[in-house]
Every structure is written in structure tokens, then in C-alpha cells.
Design an enzyme around this catalytic site. Sequence first.
Site, PDB file in Angstrom:
ATOM      1  N   ARG A  19       0.831  -1.214   0.000  1.00 47.81           N
ATOM      2  CA  ARG A  19       0.000   0.000   0.000  1.00 47.81           C
ATOM      3  C   ARG A  19       0.862   1.260   0.000  1.00 47.81           C
ATOM      4  NH1 ARG A  19      -3.657  -0.537   4.967  1.00 47.81           N
ATOM      5  NH2 ARG A  19      -1.713  -1.410   5.755  1.00 47.81           N
ATOM      6  N   ASN A  42      -6.006  -3.132   1.879  1.00 46.56           N
ATOM      7  CA  ASN A  42      -5.900  -4.582   2.004  1.00 46.56           C
ATOM      8  C   ASN A  42      -7.300  -5.170   2.086  1.00 46.56           C
ATOM      9  OD1 ASN A  42      -3.088  -4.609   2.097  1.00 46.56           O
ATOM     10  ND2 ASN A  42      -3.013  -4.582   4.326  1.00 46.56           N
TER      11      ASN A  42
END
Length: 96
Positions: A19, A42
Amino acid sequence: MKKRCEFLIFGKVQGVGFRRFVKYRVDKLNEESKVLSGNVCNLSDGSVRVIAQGEEEALEKLCKILEIGPIKSEVERIQSREIDIDESLNDFEILR
């Protein structure tokens, strides 16, 4: 032409800084001109979802970035699909 896409990235993509990697690379693309907005998060199945909106060329660059991923990741496959544009998106952020 402006588009909005959802990318689902599968493989070893959680717990490896994926990320942060995506956010950093999008921020770099956006330094020259504001080209992408959206988010990265996620998912409970171990994958990562990226929602990105911008010009088609910028989305293609992002897809290539996602295929590589950060050093510790192992991207097995990416699913992508076009979704409806959201005019309220202005920034790119990491969702928790």
C-alpha cells in the site's frame, strides 16, 4: 479520456509495504500534474484493492507499477475492471 478502474492484486502483497509503495508511486506520478485519485486497501482474502481514477495513459502506467510491486512482494495476478467515475475523488489515499 478519464476513467476509473478497480485493480485486485493477488499473491504475496500484504505485509510487504504494498500500500505504501502504491501511494508513493502515485504521488510521484502526481508531482508533475494531478493525474490520479483514488485509494488502496488490504482485503480480508489477502489481496490488495486499488481504485484509481484518471486519464487512460496514467492508469496504464499504474497497472505496470502494480505488476512489479515492491521488492518483497510477489504479484501472481491482477484483475482489473472499469467502474463508474466518482467526481468527488480528489486525492489518493491509503485506507486501513
